[in-house]
Each structure stands twice: as structure tokens, then as C-alpha cells.
Design a protein around this motif. Structure first.
Motif, PDB file in Angstrom:
ATOM      1  N   ASN A   1      87.187  51.036  94.338  1.00 50.94           N
ATOM      2  CA  ASN A   1      87.113  51.444  92.923  1.00 50.94           C
ATOM      3  C   ASN A   1      86.338  52.753  92.760  1.00 50.94           C
ATOM      4  O   ASN A   1      86.743  53.629  91.978  1.00 50.94           O
ATOM      5  CB  ASN A   1      86.455  50.339  92.095  1.00 50.94           C
TER       6      ASN A   1
ATOM      7  N   VAL B   1      88.528  55.640  93.857  1.00 46.88           N
ATOM      8  CA  VAL B   1      89.583  55.924  92.874  1.00 46.88           C
ATOM      9  C   VAL B   1      89.011  56.700  91.687  1.00 46.88           C
ATOM     10  O   VAL B   1      89.608  57.688  91.219  1.00 46.88           O
ATOM     11  CB  VAL B   1      90.240  54.610  92.409  1.00 46.88           C
TER      12      VAL B   1
ATOM     13  N   GLN C   1      90.095  60.500  90.579  1.00 43.21           N
ATOM     14  CA  GLN C   1      90.574  60.785  89.226  1.00 43.21           C
ATOM     15  C   GLN C   1      89.771  61.884  88.550  1.00 43.21           C
ATOM     16  O   GLN C   1      90.277  62.560  87.649  1.00 43.21           O
ATOM     17  CB  GLN C   1      90.538  59.505  88.391  1.00 43.21           C
TER      18      GLN C   1
ATOM     19  N   VAL D   1      97.391  57.290  93.965  1.00 46.24           N
ATOM     20  CA  VAL D   1      96.031  56.765  93.813  1.00 46.24           C
ATOM     21  C   VAL D   1      96.049  55.403  93.126  1.00 46.24           C
ATOM     22  O   VAL D   1      95.394  54.447  93.570  1.00 46.24           O
ATOM     23  CB  VAL D   1      95.164  57.773  93.030  1.00 46.24           C
ATOM     24  N   GLY D   2      96.815  55.285  92.047  1.00 49.96           N
ATOM     25  CA  GLY D   2      96.895  53.995  91.354  1.00 49.96           C
ATOM     26  C   GLY D   2      97.577  52.925  92.175  1.00 49.96           C
ATOM     27  O   GLY D   2      97.127  51.769  92.229  1.00 49.96           O
TER      28      GLY D   2
ATOM     29  N   SER E   1      95.317  51.840  95.298  1.00 46.54           N
ATOM     30  CA  SER E   1      94.174  51.011  94.905  1.00 46.54           C
ATOM     31  C   SER E   1      94.616  49.604  94.518  1.00 46.54           C
ATOM     32  O   SER E   1      93.980  48.614  94.897  1.00 46.54           O
ATOM     33  CB  SER E   1      93.434  51.672  93.744  1.00 46.54           C
TER      34      SER E   1
ATOM     35  N   PHE F   1      92.856  59.372 100.935  1.00 43.71           N
ATOM     36  CA  PHE F   1      92.279  60.267  99.930  1.00 43.71           C
ATOM     37  C   PHE F   1      91.774  61.556 100.572  1.00 43.71           C
ATOM     38  O   PHE F   1      91.880  62.636  99.977  1.00 43.71           O
ATOM     39  CB  PHE F   1      91.162  59.555  99.180  1.00 43.71           C
TER      40      PHE F   1
END
Length: 392
Positions: free
Chosen positions: A161, A164, A168, A198-199, A202, A374
Motif C-alpha cells: 500500500n 502504491v 501515485q 499500479v492498481g 496492488s 515499480f
């Protein structure tokens, strides 16, 4: 009057031409220009996350400052020394191992009690009481193992989390700077891919892979609870499915983002070169000056993008490294406990602890895979801008 007019026009053209030729792109790019461009960008979310990182790692890792870090990286300086970072990481790992030493002691003591009760029950004809006591001790060990495993799972989900949220906050800055230096095609192609990835990643890791790993660990515990229950193959199947899913996701993500970055950068490089040539040749008098100014803007955005990208990679590493060390310390504790109690207790308990350590390794690999993806995303975006400038 005609001669005077011609002389004035001649001097005007000569002075204009001399002004255009004396401009130099390298002299136009200064630290103040780069920092003023950074001041005009909305970096509040990124600075908030970086301050949170500094609060979590202040006793072990060097402090990160966005503006000072960008200034230092542009000048070729950095306060993030490898020696201080490695010393802090070793101190944190030692602290975690010492903190988990009580877990190791409890596992060893309970294993010795289990072995004593098991031998005591074999010495009598009626071994029901001894077996019951052994099962109670075994369940206590399993409860301790599940508790620590749940902590490791929560740490893994929390760090995903955090990564992420950091991505963002970082990606809009990098994509904006990529667009400012002429990477319009790259920015347009990266934005939906990166945001969706990314979404999706995760959600996949937190809601699918982590529960599967936890369920496989429970199956391993149940399989070693009694010789009449056999679910080891199902637990192994779930673990293999997690490994395959991690490898497939990592390969597809890196492949797609790399191919898109190379293709879009080539297009942007040719487009910028054509536009600069057209401005330089078809706009009279001031065309060369405008072309040099465009070069200054592109160079300024490039330096700023590379500095923010490098600082983002450092911050991403600081986010993930300490939770990984925490999970790694638990893996070491379970491996040591299984090795110590193997000569004194039955194989079921040793196998259970070994399976728990294998499940912790999967959690470690899951968090590390997200960090690698990432890392690659930030690296490809930074490299796409550099490739665009090279093609230009």
C-alpha cells in the motif's frame, strides 16, 4: 533619405543577427531555473510521503529532502552515502533478530516439552493423556507461528500500500516533466499503462496472492497435525501457483512497459527534431533564438526529471527495504528453530516450521516483485526521456 534608410535597416539586421548567434543553451540552464520549475510543480503529496518515510527510518537511514536532494543530484552531490545506509540496515536487521529471539526461545522450549511428553507417553501402556498433552503443546507452537505469520502478512500488505501511494504521487510529476521535454507520445502511452498497472498489481498481490499464501500455510499446518490428514500436495500446488503468477506478472509488465517506452521515445525524438528544424529554418530572424530556447527548456526538464526519478528510486528503496528485512528476520528465526529442534522432536513439527518459513519466503518474494516492477516503471520513464533527447 533612401541611403539613410538602407543604412538603418542594415544595422538593425546585423544587430539582430548578432544577438541570435550569441545565445548558448548550456548557459541558459541554471540551478535557479531548475528549482523555480520545481517550485511551480505540485509536490505536496510527494513531500508528505517522503516526510513519512523519514519518520519511519530516521534512526537507521539518511534523511531524504526533495528540493535539497534534487539540487544535489543536479550538481552531482548527494548526502545518501552507501556506508551510512548499509550500517543502518545492518543495525536494523540485528535489532529485528534480537527482537525475534524470544520467538526462537519459545519455539525451542515448547518443542523440548513436546518431545518430553511424547517420550513419556510411550513409556506407559495408556498413552492417551500423554498424547493429549503433546497435541496441546503442538497447538500452542502453531498458534505462535500463525501469529508471527499474520504479522508478516500484514507488514507485506502495508508496504505494498505504501509503494502504491508513493507511485501515485511520483508518476504524475515524471509524466508531466516527460511531456514538458517533448515526450508527448511517451506520456500519452505511459499514463494509462502505468496507472492501470499500479492498481492491478496492488489488487492482485494484496487480494489474491497474499490470501493464497496464507491459505497454503494453514494447509501445511493441518497436514502436519495428524498422520491421517494428507493435504500436502494441495498446499504445494497453491505455492507453485503463486510462484507462476508472480513470474508471469513480472515478465508481462516489464515486457510491455519496455517495448512501449522504446517505441514512443523514438517517435518523440523524430518529432522534436523535425519541429526544431522547421522553427529554425522557416521563422526568419528569431527562429534560431526560439530553437535555442526550446533546447534550454528541454534540457531543464530533462535534468529535473532525472533528478526526481533518481530520488524516487531512493525513496522507493527506503520504503521497501526495512519491511523486507523484518520478514527476512522471521525467515531466519524459523529456519534456525527447525534446524535446532530436528534432533529432539518428531518430524511433523519440524516439517511444519519449515513450511511456515517457505510461506514467509513467498511473502518476501511477493513484496520484492512489486518493488522490482515499480523500480522498472520509474527507470523506463526516466530512460524514455533520455532516449527521446538522444534521438533528437
Amino acid at each position: 533619405m533612401k541611403r539613410l534608410t538602407l543604412i538603418l535597416i542594415f544595422f538593425f539586421l546585423m544587430s539582430t543577427s548578432a544577438y541570435g548567434m550569441t545565445q548558448d543553451t548550456g548557459n541558459l540552464i541554471t540551478d535557479d531555473m531548475i528549482l523555480s520549475q520545481l517550485q511551480n510543480m505540485n509536490t505536496d503529496d510527494l513531500e508528505k510521503i517522503i516526510n513519512q518515510i523519514n519518520g519511519d527510518t530516521e534512526n537507521y537511514l539518511p534523511k531524504i529532502d526533495l528540493k535539497e536532494g534534487v539540487r544535489g543530484l543536479i550538481r552531482g552531490e548527494s548526502n545518501l552515502t552507501l556506508r551510512d545506509t548499509m550500517n543502518g540496515l545492518f543495525r536494523y536487521l540485528f535489532k529485528e533478530i534480537v527482537a525475534n529471539s524470544m520467538l526462537l526461545i519459545r519455539l525451542i522450549v515448547l518443542a523440548i516439552i513436546c518431545a518430553f511428553l511424547n517420550n513419556l507417553s510411550d513409556a506407559f501402556e495408556s498413552n492417551a493423556v500423554g498424547k493429549l498433552a503433546y497435541i496441546v503443546c503442538y497447538l500452542v507452537i502453531i498458534a505462535i507461528a500463525i501469529q508471527s505469520f499474520s504479522i508478516a502478512t500484514a507488514v507485506g500488505i502495508a508496504v505494498i500500500n505504501d509503494m502504491v501511494m508513493f507511485m501515485q504521487a511520483l508518476l504524475p510529476l515524471l509524466l508531466t516533466l516527460l511531456m514538458a521535454m517533448g515526450g508527448i507520445t511517451s506520456s500519452a502511452m505511459f499514463q494509462p499503462i502505468i496507472i492501470a498497472a499500479v492498481g492491478t498489481i496492488s489488487t492482485l498481490m494484496k487480494d489474491i496472492i497474499m490470501p493464497i499464501i496464507f491459505f497454503s500455510a494453514i494447509l501445511s499446518i493441518v497436514n502436519n497435525l495428524s498422520s491421517k490428514i494428507h493435504v500436502s500436495k494441495l498446499a504445494s500446488l497453491l505455492k507453485q501457483a503463486c510462484v507462476v503468477l508472480l513470474g508471469f506478472t513480472l515478465t508481462v509488465f516489464i515486457g510491455i512497459i519496455t517495448i512501449q517506452g522504446v517505441a514512443a521515445s523514438t517517435t518523440d525524438g523524430v518529432t522534436i527534431r523535425t519541429a526544431k528544424f522547421a522553427v529554425d529554418r522557416f521563422i526568419p530572424v528569431v527562429g534560431g533564438f526560439i530553437s535555442e530556447a526550446v533546447d534550454a527548456i528541454i534540457g531543464c526538464s530533462l535534468l529535473l526529471k532525472n533528478a526526481i526519478g533518481a530520488l524516487g528510486l531512493f525513496s522507493l528503496a527506503f520504503i521497501v527495504i526495512m519491511p523486507l528485512l523484518k520478514i527476512f528476520s522471521l525467515i531466519v528465526i524459523y529456519k534456525i528453530a527447525a534446524a535446532i529442534i530436528e534432533p529432539i522432536t518428531d518430524s511433523q513439527l519440524v516439517s511444519c516450521l519449515n513450511d511456515m518459513s517457505s510461506s514467509l519466503v513467498l511473502i518476501f518474494a511477493t513484496v520484492l516483485s512489486v518493488a522490482v516492477m515499480f523500480f522498472m516503471a520509474v527507470t523506463v520513464i526516466v530512460g524514455a526521456g533520455n532516449l527521446t533527447l538522444m534521438m533528437r
